[in-house]
Motif scaffolding. Sequence first.
Motif, PDB file in Angstrom:
ATOM      1  N   VAL A   1      -4.847  12.816   2.388  1.00 23.38           N
ATOM      2  CA  VAL A   1      -4.594  11.226   2.510  1.00 23.38           C
ATOM      3  C   VAL A   1      -4.192  10.727   3.580  1.00 23.38           C
ATOM      4  O   VAL A   1      -5.010   9.650   4.063  1.00 23.38           O
ATOM      5  CB  VAL A   1      -3.634  10.976   1.533  1.00 23.38           C
ATOM      6  CG1 VAL A   1      -3.146   9.599   1.278  1.00 23.38           C
ATOM      7  CG2 VAL A   1      -3.811  11.342  -0.022  1.00 23.38           C
ATOM      8  N   VAL A   2      -3.549  11.402   4.485  1.00 25.96           N
ATOM      9  CA  VAL A   2      -3.421  11.077   6.220  1.00 25.96           C
ATOM     10  C   VAL A   2      -4.668  10.923   6.897  1.00 25.96           C
ATOM     11  O   VAL A   2      -4.943  10.046   7.582  1.00 25.96           O
ATOM     12  CB  VAL A   2      -2.288  11.810   6.661  1.00 25.96           C
ATOM     13  CG1 VAL A   2      -2.073  11.589   8.120  1.00 25.96           C
ATOM     14  CG2 VAL A   2      -0.938  11.609   5.993  1.00 25.96           C
TER      15      VAL A   2
ATOM     16  N   ALA B   1       1.045   5.927  -1.843  1.00 27.43           N
ATOM     17  CA  ALA B   1       1.071   6.834  -1.011  1.00 27.43           C
ATOM     18  C   ALA B   1       1.472   8.362  -1.802  1.00 27.43           C
ATOM     19  O   ALA B   1       0.880   9.402  -1.961  1.00 27.43           O
ATOM     20  CB  ALA B   1       1.798   6.977   0.020  1.00 27.43           C
TER      21      ALA B   1
ATOM     22  N   VAL C   1      -0.191   4.022   4.697  1.00 23.60           N
ATOM     23  CA  VAL C   1      -0.303   5.450   4.031  1.00 23.60           C
ATOM     24  C   VAL C   1       0.368   6.553   4.963  1.00 23.60           C
ATOM     25  O   VAL C   1       1.290   7.338   4.522  1.00 23.60           O
ATOM     26  CB  VAL C   1      -1.551   5.771   3.516  1.00 23.60           C
ATOM     27  CG1 VAL C   1      -1.677   7.356   2.998  1.00 23.60           C
ATOM     28  CG2 VAL C   1      -2.046   4.764   2.516  1.00 23.60           C
ATOM     29  N   ALA C   2       0.078   6.571   6.108  1.00 24.68           N
ATOM     30  CA  ALA C   2       0.462   7.584   7.139  1.00 24.68           C
ATOM     31  C   ALA C   2       1.947   7.360   7.280  1.00 24.68           C
ATOM     32  O   ALA C   2       2.773   8.345   7.338  1.00 24.68           O
ATOM     33  CB  ALA C   2      -0.193   7.381   8.324  1.00 24.68           C
TER      34      ALA C   2
ATOM     35  N   GLY D   1      -4.415   1.678   6.224  1.00 20.70           N
ATOM     36  CA  GLY D   1      -4.393   3.171   6.401  1.00 20.70           C
ATOM     37  C   GLY D   1      -3.032   3.402   7.130  1.00 20.70           C
ATOM     38  O   GLY D   1      -2.400   4.553   7.029  1.00 20.70           O
TER      39      GLY D   1
ATOM     40  N   GLY E   1      -6.478   8.042   5.656  1.00 21.01           N
ATOM     41  CA  GLY E   1      -5.774   6.735   6.150  1.00 21.01           C
ATOM     42  C   GLY E   1      -6.148   6.536   7.666  1.00 21.01           C
ATOM     43  O   GLY E   1      -6.402   5.326   8.035  1.00 21.01           O
ATOM     44  N   THR E   2      -6.276   7.544   8.277  1.00 23.14           N
ATOM     45  CA  THR E   2      -6.514   7.527   9.719  1.00 23.14           C
ATOM     46  C   THR E   2      -7.811   7.014   9.794  1.00 23.14           C
ATOM     47  O   THR E   2      -8.253   6.040  11.071  1.00 23.14           O
ATOM     48  CB  THR E   2      -6.109   8.758  10.648  1.00 23.14           C
ATOM     49  OG1 THR E   2      -4.931   9.469  10.045  1.00 23.14           O
ATOM     50  CG2 THR E   2      -6.394   8.697  12.019  1.00 23.14           C
TER      51      THR E   2
ATOM     52  N   VAL F   1       0.884  -0.999   0.118  1.00 26.75           N
ATOM     53  CA  VAL F   1      -0.014  -0.025   0.012  1.00 26.75           C
ATOM     54  C   VAL F   1       0.845   1.242   0.011  1.00 26.75           C
ATOM     55  O   VAL F   1       0.596   2.177  -0.456  1.00 26.75           O
ATOM     56  CB  VAL F   1      -1.084   0.012   1.378  1.00 26.75           C
ATOM     57  CG1 VAL F   1      -1.652   1.196   1.373  1.00 26.75           C
ATOM     58  CG2 VAL F   1      -1.918  -1.092   1.185  1.00 26.75           C
TER      59      VAL F   1
ATOM     60  N   VAL G   1      -9.564   5.034   7.917  1.00 22.73           N
ATOM     61  CA  VAL G   1      -9.479   3.673   7.690  1.00 22.73           C
ATOM     62  C   VAL G   1      -9.055   2.777   8.880  1.00 22.73           C
ATOM     63  O   VAL G   1      -9.652   1.540   9.190  1.00 22.73           O
ATOM     64  CB  VAL G   1      -8.614   3.471   6.622  1.00 22.73           C
ATOM     65  CG1 VAL G   1      -8.282   1.791   6.293  1.00 22.73           C
ATOM     66  CG2 VAL G   1      -9.532   3.968   5.074  1.00 22.73           C
TER      67      VAL G   1
END
Length: 422
Positions: A96-97, A84, A133-134, A130, A100-101, A80, A103
């Motif tokens: 996006v963060v 990003a 991504v972070a 998620g 992701g959070t 994943v 998720v």
Amino acid sequence: MIIRRRVPGRSAERRDPARPGARARTRGLAVVALLLVAFNLRPAVTSLGPVLAEARSALGMSGAVAGLLTSVPALCFALVGVAAPRLARRYGPSAVVAAGTAVVAVGLVLRPLAGGTVLFLALSAFALAGIAVANVLLPVVVKQRFPDQVGRMTGLYSMALNLGAAVAAAATVPLSGAFGGEWRWGLGAWGVVAALAVPPWIALARIRTADRAPQSASVPPPGPASGPGPGPGAGMTRSPTAWALAAYFGLQAGAAYVVIGWLPQMFRDAGLPPGTAGLLFAVTSLLGVPLSFALSALAGRLRRQSGIAVALGVFGLAGYAGLWAAPAAAPWVWAVLLGVANCSFPLALTMIGLRGRNSATVVRLSAFAQSTGYLLSIPVPFLVGALYERTDGWRVPLVLLAVLMVAQLAAGVLAGRDRSVG
């Protein structure tokens, strides 16, 4: 005709984040958002270790499958994480963060409801997607919003990350006890905690100035006009420094997920009660709270970080030796040694931020080093679990971990050299 001139006020300042007051508030919001999301990057994994025996019994999970479960984070981060940079270019890193959070929160709330191993693994992977991504984008956010404080800010959010890991490890068993000894409720509580990190990132995503900074200082602006852009490995595969960072990141990740997934079980097999085993693991994470900040701040001021990588590797080897020889003789000492060695994670993040010439390079370097590194780390927890089940003990797995620690030490020497990527 009377022309009224508009006097800039608080509303104008809000619309123009370049103004000093608005800029200070934005940076403050960014700090809060970083700390909250970092706190929630590890409970999905560290909360499971102290109740792994109960989860295996309830779900009918073998030792090999449990080893696979500890490899799922690395697999998600590898697969994943490569998406990003593209998502960040299209929507902006902060947005996006935030997604992701969210998720993470949904996955952790639903995971305890699983009635079988397959669904439990799937929901774990969903939450970890998620987190992946972070993981990739936080170094980018730091480089973007705090370009002159990379080491300090990386250390700050690494402190929060280790604090979250420690609290989840120490509190999951007591939380389960508070809900009548039900391990599922102890795990599900961390989804509620993750949900608290979403609003600050939504607010930060609405302040788009930083996300639209020039390419020389940031990732390309979000939106269709940015195009697909270069892939996460663009220019990285030809850089020895990028490969050294990927190897170092992967080896430390493999060791970390073995500690996260199996260390409590090692202590339980040595005769220690589950609560004590959870506390011992919590020590390994809690040490990272002060050490991560101090180490990252120090590394950010040095031109070479090779010496720090060597020192951390030596601590790890000493911890493995103690667990191999007499795990119950001095468990707190072994936990402290491994806790110091686990600070290789913030060191790796700091080196990624320092090796990239600008944020555009850092986003590609971060994606390459983390995705490739996590891909390399995937077999490690699975092999440890399989060896544990085959040999019915921890001595052979610990020998494997020691060999890999020597390789990590060598990769750290190369990654810590004064080199730039891009």
